[in-house]
Design a protein around this motif. Structure first.
Motif, mmCIF file in Angstrom:
data_model
loop_
_atom_site.group_PDB
_atom_site.id
_atom_site.type_symbol
_atom_site.label_atom_id
_atom_site.label_comp_id
_atom_site.label_asym_id
_atom_site.label_seq_id
_atom_site.Cartn_x
_atom_site.Cartn_y
_atom_site.Cartn_z
ATOM 1 N N LYS A 1 61.308 59.139 -17.200
ATOM 2 C CA LYS A 1 60.856 60.267 -16.386
ATOM 3 C C LYS A 1 60.074 59.705 -15.212
ATOM 4 N N ALA A 2 60.292 60.252 -14.050
ATOM 5 C CA ALA A 2 59.604 59.780 -12.852
ATOM 6 C C ALA A 2 58.673 60.855 -12.318
ATOM 7 N N GLY B 1 58.134 56.231 -19.860
ATOM 8 C CA GLY B 1 59.012 56.632 -20.944
ATOM 9 C C GLY B 1 58.592 57.965 -21.529
ATOM 10 N N GLN B 2 59.543 58.866 -21.685
ATOM 11 C CA GLN B 2 59.295 60.171 -22.294
ATOM 12 C C GLN B 2 59.995 60.188 -23.665
ATOM 13 N N PRO B 3 59.291 60.623 -24.720
ATOM 14 C CA PRO B 3 59.904 60.624 -26.055
ATOM 15 C C PRO B 3 61.211 61.405 -26.077
ATOM 16 N N ILE C 1 59.866 50.632 -21.019
ATOM 17 C CA ILE C 1 60.555 51.823 -21.521
ATOM 18 C C ILE C 1 61.731 51.350 -22.378
ATOM 19 N N SER C 2 61.773 51.813 -23.629
ATOM 20 C CA SER C 2 62.849 51.437 -24.537
ATOM 21 C C SER C 2 63.761 52.642 -24.736
ATOM 22 N N SER C 3 64.962 52.565 -24.177
ATOM 23 C CA SER C 3 65.874 53.712 -24.186
ATOM 24 C C SER C 3 67.259 53.292 -24.643
ATOM 25 N N ALA C 4 67.672 53.819 -25.796
ATOM 26 C CA ALA C 4 69.019 53.573 -26.331
ATOM 27 C C ALA C 4 69.346 52.082 -26.403
ATOM 28 N N GLY C 5 68.321 51.273 -26.772
ATOM 29 C CA GLY C 5 68.535 49.835 -26.901
ATOM 30 C C GLY C 5 68.274 49.049 -25.635
ATOM 31 N N TYR C 6 68.089 49.709 -24.509
ATOM 32 C CA TYR C 6 67.781 49.032 -23.252
ATOM 33 C C TYR C 6 66.266 48.884 -23.098
ATOM 34 N N ARG C 7 65.852 47.720 -22.606
ATOM 35 C CA ARG C 7 64.439 47.509 -22.238
ATOM 36 C C ARG C 7 64.347 47.657 -20.725
ATOM 37 N N ILE C 8 63.649 48.679 -20.291
ATOM 38 C CA ILE C 8 63.638 49.053 -18.871
ATOM 39 C C ILE C 8 62.227 48.915 -18.317
ATOM 40 N N MET D 1 47.980 54.804 -12.812
ATOM 41 C CA MET D 1 47.641 54.918 -14.232
ATOM 42 C C MET D 1 48.826 55.519 -14.980
ATOM 43 N N ARG D 2 49.784 54.666 -15.326
ATOM 44 C CA ARG D 2 50.975 55.150 -16.018
ATOM 45 C C ARG D 2 50.644 55.698 -17.403
ATOM 46 N N ARG D 3 49.565 55.193 -17.992
ATOM 47 C CA ARG D 3 49.166 55.703 -19.303
ATOM 48 C C ARG D 3 48.869 57.190 -19.241
ATOM 49 N N ALA D 4 48.190 57.634 -18.176
ATOM 50 C CA ALA D 4 47.890 59.058 -18.011
ATOM 51 C C ALA D 4 49.169 59.861 -17.833
ATOM 52 N N LEU D 5 50.136 59.286 -17.124
ATOM 53 C CA LEU D 5 51.411 59.979 -16.926
ATOM 54 C C LEU D 5 52.226 60.021 -18.219
ATOM 55 N N ARG D 6 52.137 58.949 -19.013
ATOM 56 C CA ARG D 6 52.817 58.975 -20.306
ATOM 57 C C ARG D 6 52.248 60.070 -21.199
ATOM 58 N N ASP D 7 50.909 60.189 -21.194
ATOM 59 C CA ASP D 7 50.278 61.248 -21.992
ATOM 60 C C ASP D 7 50.732 62.623 -21.515
ATOM 61 N N ARG D 8 50.810 62.779 -20.211
ATOM 62 C CA ARG D 8 51.251 64.057 -19.638
ATOM 63 C C ARG D 8 52.710 64.333 -19.993
ATOM 64 N N SER D 9 53.524 63.283 -19.979
ATOM 65 C CA SER D 9 54.941 63.434 -20.256
ATOM 66 C C SER D 9 55.209 63.754 -21.723
ATOM 67 N N ALA D 10 54.296 63.327 -22.602
ATOM 68 C CA ALA D 10 54.500 63.517 -24.039
ATOM 69 C C ALA D 10 54.140 64.919 -24.503
ATOM 70 N N THR D 11 53.403 65.688 -23.684
ATOM 71 C CA THR D 11 52.961 67.030 -24.093
ATOM 72 C C THR D 11 54.016 68.085 -23.776
#
Length: 538
Positions: free
Chosen positions: A478-479, A467-469, A438-445, A528-538
């Motif tokens: 986002k958790a 990471g949520q856009p 997750i890249s947030s405000a310059g931090y790599r998390i 499956m974090r990829r599925a959660l990322r997709d969900r978070s992006a919508t």
């Protein structure tokens, strides 16, 4: 027969310094795990199969040898030879082991495939691998025969033989037993296991016969002096995956340790406890999800376990403490991947255990954390976990994907794609996949520390951070969490955000926490974090 790889030396670094690989000129998994024991003591107990009704069926090494010789003859009769792929699609059962051994005795490549896959997933793997034969449970055999698979010739079924399939045991009885096991070298291909596809289409990982030997130093150490008299092993993990097959099943057979074969349709913590007690199990491989379900069920007691190996997802200090207190047994964290398994471990008794860390490289394996330029990172700095090549446990290649194979290596290192940090003493802590960064405000998390903090809350069963856009920061954290049935969700979002902010750091605290009913998981029990990322992006 003393087959141990690790000399009994006190101290982890002393063991690493003294260790030397002993790879024979000729090595075959079937010969090492089956025939060699059968030649010495054919009646020696190899496997106890526990059926769905609880009935047991013992299998000796002699029975495994005879059955695999017969099956090898049946496979040879339909044209299977060196290098051909033989798909194996069956739940935990001795026939799975017999099928692997039969393929290896011919110099063929065994191809374990998970039985819960649907038609599309089955077709992809069978077509991509060019499998020439398949050995399958009846319902899977019927599905396979309905697929367009031009390379697949014979399909052996284990029951009533659906149309277009051959009854396995009848074919084996009619065939002439194999005369001699193929004289394979340690680098000859033996087994292909497909990745779980968390970062893209599944890839066929081709492993050599030597990769069994590469697993053994870790097995001996993280299972607390394995093997010992009276040892018995079991895992609820499916034998189609490297964790179930190579972190427990095959090493047990190699060492002559009785293996329990019992696959639950759905993991049941209380049924697992009954199995542990009934068969006086001493050594387990338990995926982290299974351990979390045992903790949620309130499992507690001294069951006679000596050690539990666990890996695939980060365990976290809370889960390790629970295992020590509730099970009276250490949960020793192990690390690896299908391409290069069991190269790190955290083992009580032989090293200082630092909760949350993967531990140290196992003797025989060199593991470091590298930066983008390929240099070792300074202590505490995030980088990519890498394993020095060559290594006996390391894969040969991705099947039919030379570009992907080349991308996996850089300047003599296998790049795992996993992020980690390394402390001044060489202890490595997993922080997540490259893709999960997750890249947030310059931090790599990395998500792992956040998730471990969240699952330390008494009402949280599973947690995932993605990471949520965000237009200002690029991404925010986002958790997603699943809760115990008795939990009260009101107010828990603020409580969990504050927990991460206070116990980890304000800059990694989630901006939002969403309670979900079920966590999306791969068939190997990974989130499956990829599925959660997709969900978070919508």
């Amino acid at each position: 027969m003393d087959r141990r790889q690790i000399a009994r030396i006190s101290g982890w670094q002393d063991m690493r310094s003294a260790f030397r690989w002993r790879l024979p000129a000729h090595f075959n998994i079937a010969a090492a795990c089956c025939d060699s024991w059968a030649a010495v003591d054919p009646n020696r107990l190899a496997v106890i199969h526990v059926g769905a009704d609880g009935a047991t069926a013992p299998w000796s090494y002699g029975r495994l040898r005879d059955a695999s010789d017969r099956l090898a003859g049946a496979l040879a009769a339909v044209g299977i030879g060196p290098g051909d792929r033989v798909a194996i699609l069956h739940d935990q059962h001795p026939v799975v082991l017999v099928s692997h051994f039969a393929a290896h005795k011919l110099g063929a490549i065994s191809l374990p495939i998970f039985t819960a896959f649907g038609p599309d997933a089955l077709r992809y793997r069978l077509l991509d691998s060019g499998a020439k034969a398949a050995i399958a449970a009846d319902h899977i055999a019927a599905v396979i025969r309905g697929l367009d698979l031009p390379d697949l010739g014979a399909v052996f079924s284990l029951g009533d033989a659906p149309p277009g399939t051959l009854p396995l045991w009848e074919a084996a009885k009619r065939a002439s037993p194999l005369g001699a096991t193929a004289l394979t070298g340690p680098d000859d291909p033996a087994m292909m296991i497909y990745t779980s596809g968390t970062t893209g289409p599944p890839k066929g990982v081709l492993n050599a016969h030597r990769f069994l030997l590469g697993h053994l130093p870790s097995m001996e150490l993280h299972h607390e002096g394995f093997p010992q008299p009276g040892d018995r092993g079991w895992t609820p993990a499916d034998w189609a995956w490297i964790g179930g097959l190579m972190d427990m099943a095959m090493p047990c057979l190699y060492y002559g340790v009785p293996l329990i074969s019992c696959r639950f349709e759905k993991f049941d913590p209380l049924a697992a406890v009954d199995l542990i007690r009934r068969f006086r199990l001493t050594n387990l491989f338990m995926p982290p999800t299974a351990l979390k379900l045992m903790r949620a069920a309130g499992v507690q007691g001294d069951f006679g376990l000596r050690a539990i190996g666990s890996g695939g997802e980060s365990l976290g200090a809370d889960l390790l403490t629970w295992g020590r207190d509730a099970l009276d047994a250490p949960i020793n964290e192990i690390y690896g991947q299908t391409e290069c398994n069991l190269v790190m471990a955290s083992c009580r008794g032989t090293m200082e255990v630092r909760p949350g860390s993967l531990g140290l490289p196992v003797p025989g394996h060199d593991v470091v954390v590298l930066d983008a330029a390929g240099a070792p990172v300074s202590a505490g700095t995030l980088g990519e976990i890498a394993v020095r090549a060559p290594d006996p446990v390391m894969f040969l290649k991705y099947w039919n994907q030379p570009e992907k194979t080349a991308e996996k290596f850089r300047d003599g290192w296998l790049m795992t794609g996993d992020l980690g940090t390394c402390d001044a003493d060489g202890y490595i802590t997993y922080q997540g996949r490259n893709d999960d960064l997750i890249s947030s405000a310059g931090y790599r998390i990395g998500p792992t520390e956040i998730e471990n903090c969240l699952t330390g809350h008494g009402d949280v069963l599973l947690a995932a951070a993605v990471g949520q856009p965000d237009p200002l920061r690029g991404q925010v954290v986002k958790a997603f969490v699943t809760l115990r049935a008795s939990a009260q969700p009101t107010g828990i979002e603020a409580e969990l955000i504050a927990r991460v902010r206070d116990q980890v750091s304000p800059h990694v605290a989630p901006r939002a926490v969403e309670v979900i009913e079920t966590m999306p998981m791969t068939t190997t029990g990974k989130i499956m974090r990829r599925a959660l990322r997709d969900r978070s992006a919508t």
